[in-house]
Scaffold this motif. Sequence first.
Motif, short mmCIF file in Angstrom:
data_model
loop_
_atom_site.label_atom_id
_atom_site.label_comp_id
_atom_site.label_asym_id
_atom_site.label_seq_id
_atom_site.Cartn_x
_atom_site.Cartn_y
_atom_site.Cartn_z
N ARG A 137 0.83 -1.21 0.00
CA ARG A 137 0.00 0.00 0.00
C ARG A 137 0.87 1.26 0.00
O ARG A 137 0.52 2.26 -0.64
N GLU A 147 -16.28 5.47 6.59
CA GLU A 147 -15.43 4.67 7.49
C GLU A 147 -15.27 5.41 8.80
O GLU A 147 -15.80 6.51 8.98
N GLY A 148 -14.52 4.80 9.73
CA GLY A 148 -14.22 5.45 11.00
C GLY A 148 -13.08 6.43 10.81
O GLY A 148 -12.46 6.49 9.75
N SER A 196 -10.18 6.36 11.93
CA SER A 196 -8.91 5.68 11.68
C SER A 196 -9.11 4.18 11.56
O SER A 196 -8.27 3.39 11.99
N ALA A 229 -5.03 -1.67 11.72
CA ALA A 229 -3.79 -2.37 12.07
C ALA A 229 -3.53 -2.34 13.57
O ALA A 229 -2.98 -3.28 14.12
N1 PMP Z 1 -9.46 3.96 7.39
C1 PMP Z 1 -8.73 5.00 7.84
C2 PMP Z 1 -9.22 6.38 7.55
C3 PMP Z 1 -7.55 4.80 8.57
O1 PMP Z 1 -6.84 5.85 9.01
C4 PMP Z 1 -7.14 3.47 8.86
C5 PMP Z 1 -5.92 3.19 9.68
N2 PMP Z 1 -4.78 3.72 9.13
C6 PMP Z 1 -7.92 2.41 8.37
C7 PMP Z 1 -9.07 2.69 7.64
C8 PMP Z 1 -7.53 0.98 8.61
O2 PMP Z 1 -6.47 0.60 7.77
P1 PMP Z 1 -5.45 -0.53 8.19
O3 PMP Z 1 -6.26 -1.77 8.46
O4 PMP Z 1 -4.56 -0.70 7.02
O5 PMP Z 1 -4.76 -0.04 9.42
#
Ligand code: PMP
Length: 284
Positions: free
Chosen positions: A51, A180-181, A183, A244
């Motif tokens: 990514r 989405e949320g 984070s 993550a």
């Molecule tokens: N959406 C957003 C806006 C994020 O900031 C994150 C975390 N970085 C995620 C989704 C989840 O992504 P990941 O599973 O790769 O951490």
Amino acid sequence: MRTVYVNGDYVPEAEARVSVFDRGFLFADGVYEVTSVLGGKLIDFDGHAARLERSLAELDMPMPMDADALLAVHRRLVEENGIDEGLVYLQVTRGAADRDFAYPDPAPAQTVVLFTQEKPGLADSPAAARGIRVVSIPDRRWARRDIKTVQLLYPSMGKMEAKGRGADDAWMVEDGAVTEGTSNNAYIVVGDTIVTRHLGEEILHGITRAAVLRMAREAQMRVEERAFTIEEAQGATEAFVTSASTFVTPVVEIDGAPVGDGTPGPVARRLREIYLDEARAKGR
Ligand code: PMP
């Protein structure tokens, strides 16, 4: 004191320096990744590296080093800082140049920074056991949320608004549907189906999302990738988020309304277990 990585050097955090002309600082012209660490092993490293390369390419930037070299830097920081449970944060910016909106030509040396954060109890968090409460807020971020840039001010404001309203986090809504949320990626369970928003430029393509959906399908669970509303989520039997650093975390309340019976549900619980088992087995 932590050892951090800055542009090829491993230095004590107090000695780490980045230019005031850095375009990450001036323009948020940079991208990042967060990789969790469990038992001293990096979880989903390959996905995060892939990514990162994609985010950089969308901004006409190359990878500062190949994935193997990046892995070596991650491992050295985990080792030197004695991280058992925690995370490695990585940021790559376009570098330092006189302030100008146009990308500098020739391109300056990229700024590459990595540091660790220790998070004891990451896998065994109270939030996972109890579930979190979310509130909805309008999604006022820019329109290329598929690029993991460091412009995180709106998500940060959203988190503060959630706290101010007595909740743990916020789900963002655009054109009537949850994106989405702040984070994390957002999910609901409707009947026997796990529903999460389809991929596109409107959301970050979560690395945990990809892993969890694959595992759900392998476990013969039904998955539907489509938009859903706050009202549908409030009437769902379960809701949860993935990222993550939080893996799979149940959501037990949305805008004050309990989801299901208001406690963490079996689907989220099971997915968290499956995810953590595989993460521990396959961590690098
Ligand atoms: N959406 C957003 C806006 C994020 O900031 C994150 C975390 N970085 C995620 C989704 C989840 O992504 P990941 O599973 O790769 O951490």
